[in-house]
Design a protein around this motif. Structure first.
Motif, short mmCIF file in Angstrom:
data_model
loop_
_atom_site.label_atom_id
_atom_site.label_comp_id
_atom_site.label_asym_id
_atom_site.label_seq_id
_atom_site.Cartn_x
_atom_site.Cartn_y
_atom_site.Cartn_z
N PRO A 1 0.81 -1.23 0.00
CA PRO A 1 0.00 0.00 0.00
C PRO A 1 0.83 1.26 0.00
CG PRO A 1 -0.97 -1.61 1.47
CD PRO A 1 0.34 -2.20 1.01
N LEU A 2 0.47 2.20 -0.87
CA LEU A 2 1.20 3.45 -1.03
C LEU A 2 0.81 4.45 0.05
CD1 LEU A 2 0.83 3.86 -4.88
CD2 LEU A 2 2.93 3.30 -3.67
N GLY A 3 1.74 5.35 0.35
CA GLY A 3 1.45 6.47 1.22
C GLY A 3 1.11 6.08 2.63
N SER A 4 1.70 5.02 3.14
CA SER A 4 1.42 4.59 4.51
C SER A 4 2.71 4.22 5.20
CB SER A 4 0.46 3.40 4.51
OG SER A 4 1.12 2.25 4.02
N GLN A 5 2.61 3.98 6.51
CA GLN A 5 3.80 3.62 7.27
C GLN A 5 4.29 2.22 6.92
OE1 GLN A 5 2.85 3.77 11.41
NE2 GLN A 5 1.78 1.81 11.41
N LEU A 6 3.51 1.47 6.15
CA LEU A 6 3.95 0.14 5.72
C LEU A 6 5.20 0.23 4.85
CD1 LEU A 6 0.55 -1.59 4.87
CD2 LEU A 6 1.83 -1.62 7.00
N GLN A 7 5.46 1.41 4.30
CA GLN A 7 6.65 1.60 3.46
C GLN A 7 7.84 2.13 4.25
OE1 GLN A 7 4.93 4.16 0.45
NE2 GLN A 7 4.63 2.43 -0.91
N THR A 8 7.65 2.33 5.57
CA THR A 8 8.76 2.80 6.39
C THR A 8 9.57 1.66 6.98
OG1 THR A 8 7.40 2.91 8.41
CG2 THR A 8 7.42 4.86 6.98
N PHE A 9 9.05 0.42 6.90
CA PHE A 9 9.78 -0.73 7.42
C PHE A 9 10.81 -1.20 6.39
CE2 PHE A 9 5.61 -0.95 9.55
CZ PHE A 9 6.02 -0.98 10.87
N THR A 10 11.76 -1.99 6.85
CA THR A 10 12.78 -2.52 5.94
C THR A 10 12.16 -3.56 5.01
OG1 THR A 10 13.42 -4.25 7.52
CG2 THR A 10 14.58 -2.14 7.65
N SER A 11 12.79 -3.76 3.88
CA SER A 11 12.25 -4.67 2.87
C SER A 11 12.25 -6.12 3.34
CB SER A 11 13.08 -4.56 1.58
OG SER A 11 14.44 -4.88 1.83
N SER A 12 13.06 -6.46 4.36
CA SER A 12 13.16 -7.85 4.81
C SER A 12 11.83 -8.39 5.33
CB SER A 12 14.23 -7.97 5.90
OG SER A 12 13.89 -7.18 7.03
N ILE A 13 10.95 -7.53 5.83
CA ILE A 13 9.69 -8.01 6.39
C ILE A 13 8.71 -8.44 5.30
CG2 ILE A 13 9.96 -6.45 8.33
CD1 ILE A 13 7.56 -4.88 7.20
N TYR A 14 9.04 -8.16 4.02
CA TYR A 14 8.19 -8.55 2.90
C TYR A 14 8.82 -9.64 2.04
CZ TYR A 14 5.98 -4.06 4.02
OH TYR A 14 5.37 -3.02 4.66
N MET A 15 10.05 -10.04 2.37
CA MET A 15 10.76 -11.01 1.54
C MET A 15 10.04 -12.36 1.58
SD MET A 15 13.08 -9.10 0.35
CE MET A 15 14.20 -10.24 -0.47
N GLY A 16 10.26 -13.15 0.52
CA GLY A 16 9.63 -14.46 0.47
C GLY A 16 8.20 -14.41 -0.03
N ASN A 17 7.80 -13.29 -0.62
CA ASN A 17 6.50 -13.15 -1.29
C ASN A 17 6.80 -12.78 -2.74
OD1 ASN A 17 4.30 -13.23 1.00
ND2 ASN A 17 5.93 -11.90 1.79
N PRO A 18 7.02 -13.75 -3.61
CA PRO A 18 7.51 -13.46 -4.97
C PRO A 18 6.61 -12.52 -5.77
CG PRO A 18 7.63 -15.82 -4.50
CD PRO A 18 6.85 -15.20 -3.39
N SER A 19 5.33 -12.51 -5.48
CA SER A 19 4.40 -11.70 -6.27
C SER A 19 4.08 -10.37 -5.63
CB SER A 19 3.09 -12.48 -6.52
OG SER A 19 3.35 -13.67 -7.23
N LEU A 20 4.84 -10.01 -4.60
CA LEU A 20 4.65 -8.72 -3.94
C LEU A 20 5.59 -7.70 -4.58
CD1 LEU A 20 2.78 -7.97 -1.54
CD2 LEU A 20 4.77 -8.19 -0.04
N CYS A 21 5.13 -6.47 -4.75
CA CYS A 21 5.95 -5.48 -5.45
C CYS A 21 5.74 -4.10 -4.86
CB CYS A 21 5.59 -5.46 -6.94
SG CYS A 21 3.87 -4.98 -7.27
N GLY A 22 6.58 -3.18 -5.29
CA GLY A 22 6.49 -1.80 -4.82
C GLY A 22 7.47 -1.51 -3.70
N PHE A 23 7.71 -0.24 -3.48
CA PHE A 23 8.64 0.20 -2.44
C PHE A 23 8.17 -0.29 -1.07
CE2 PHE A 23 10.33 3.25 0.60
CZ PHE A 23 11.65 3.35 0.20
N PRO A 24 9.10 -0.78 -0.20
CA PRO A 24 10.57 -0.72 -0.29
C PRO A 24 11.22 -1.91 -0.99
CG PRO A 24 9.95 -1.50 1.88
CD PRO A 24 8.66 -1.23 1.15
N LEU A 25 10.46 -2.79 -1.62
CA LEU A 25 11.04 -3.90 -2.34
C LEU A 25 11.70 -3.42 -3.63
CD1 LEU A 25 8.25 -6.64 -2.00
CD2 LEU A 25 10.47 -6.61 -0.85
N PRO A 26 12.74 -4.10 -4.09
CA PRO A 26 13.36 -3.70 -5.37
C PRO A 26 12.48 -4.06 -6.57
CG PRO A 26 14.40 -5.69 -4.49
CD PRO A 26 13.46 -5.21 -3.43
#
Length: 347
Positions: free
Chosen positions: A237-262
């Motif tokens: 989700p854009l424009g939320s604090q969910l983008q303030t965490f490090t990318s490691s908390i989203y790793m292992g979800n191959p179909s997930l995209c957007g910042f902070p993921l590469p």
């Protein structure tokens, strides 16, 4: 020691078995045996006249079953038997301990499902339930969501399956929700956004799918989040604090995209091109606006002044017109002033 009320012998190097005679201490209210090397079974001979409120035998080597006789302890408020080797199931007799506020049975070898009495009226005072690192199975019971005073719910590292119940959003006072390392499926319920007191949310290492609900951005106290190793899809989700965490908390979800993921989302490139075109169009429009202003000024200025400079007869006629207009305006003003003075004199 018949008059002893509190026994603290925690954090030593004591070993051997716990003597059953402890159950005969009628005035005992607090029993703390944690962090020793006690082994064998926990005493089974508890009686109804016991006044004990706290039992803490965590971090030992105790084995066997949790005694069913502990259900007689009607004044028991805190039960900590975590990090031992207890097996079998949680005894149903504990539903008689109706003032229980804290249950920690994590780090044992308990199995089966969570008994229905946890979440029932006899356990309505529970503030902490930690059953992590056991062998519990089945679905997460919906009745747990009736625990309105619950601050900590930790069911991590078990074998729970099925979906996270929608009713979990009713745990509005919960500060820690840890359901990681299970076999949970389905979507993350959007109603989790109603748990406004959440500081820790760990749903990692499950089989959760679908998108991350936008409602999670309303968890303003959230300081620890882990959604790694699931099957989540779509944009973070854009424009939320969910983008303030490090990318490691989203790793292992191959179909997930957007910042902070590469990983960029499929629509990102199209959005970039559209924005670039729009920027170019805006720049062109702005340039032509200024060009038209300059051209308009030049044409208007030289269309009038240039003609007056070239044609002498027009120049004389133009200035004669201005002179006549000035005289007419001056005369009109003088007449108005004279009439006003006459009216004032008559008054």
């Amino acid at each position: 020691m018949p008059k002893l009320e509190e026994l603290y012998i925690s954090e030593n190097h004591l070993n051997g078995t716990i003597p059953p005679s402890i159950c005969n201490m009628q005035n005992l209210t607090i029993l703390s045996l944690r962090s020793n090397h006690f082994s064998g079974e926990f005493p089974h001979t508890w009686s109804s006249w016991s006044q004990i409120t706290i039992v803490d035998a965590a971090y030992n080597n105790l084995s066997g079953n949790i005694p069913t006789s502990m259900g007689i302890l009607s004044s028991l408020e805190i039960l900590k038997l975590n990090n031992n080797n207890f097996g079998d199931k949680i005894p149903d007799s504990l539903h008689n301990c109706y003032v229980l506020k804290s249950i920690d049975l994590g780090g044992n070898k308990l199995s089966g499902s969570i008994p229905p009495w946890i979440g029932g009226s006899n356990a309505s005072m529970l503030c902490m339930l930690r059953l992590r690192s056991n062998f519990f199975t089945g679905h997460i019971p919906r009745q747990l969501c009736n625990l309105g005073y619950l601050h900590i719910l930790d069911l991590s590292h078990n074998n729970f399956s099925g979906e996270i119940p929608q009713e979990i959003g009713g745990l509005t006072l919960c500060g820690t929700l840890n359901l990681s390392r299970n076999h949970l499926t389905g979507n993350i319920p959007s109603i989790v956004g109603n748990m406004h007191g959440l500081e820790t949310l760990d749903l990692s290492n499950n089989r959760l799918s679908g998108q991350i609900p936008q409602t999670l951005e309303s968890l303003t106290f959230l300081s620890h989040l882990n959604l790694a190793n699931n099957n989540l899809v779509g944009r973070i989700p854009l424009g939320s604090q969910l983008q303030t965490f490090t990318s490691s908390i989203y790793m292992g979800n191959p179909s997930l995209c957007g910042f902070p993921l590469p990983t960029k989302c499929p629509a990102d490139d199209a959005l970039t091109i559209t924005n670039a075109k729009r920027s170019n169009e805006d720049g062109n429009d702005e340039m032509w606006f200024y060009v038209s202003m300059v051209l308009g000024f030049i044409i208007g200025f030289w269309g009038v002044c240039g003609t007056l400079l070239v044609k002498k007869s027009w120049r004389y006629a133009y200035f004669r017109f201005l002179e006549d207009t000035k005289d007419k305006v001056t005369l009109a003003i003088e007449l108005k002033v004279t009439r006003l003075q006459r009216k004032l004199c008559h008054v």
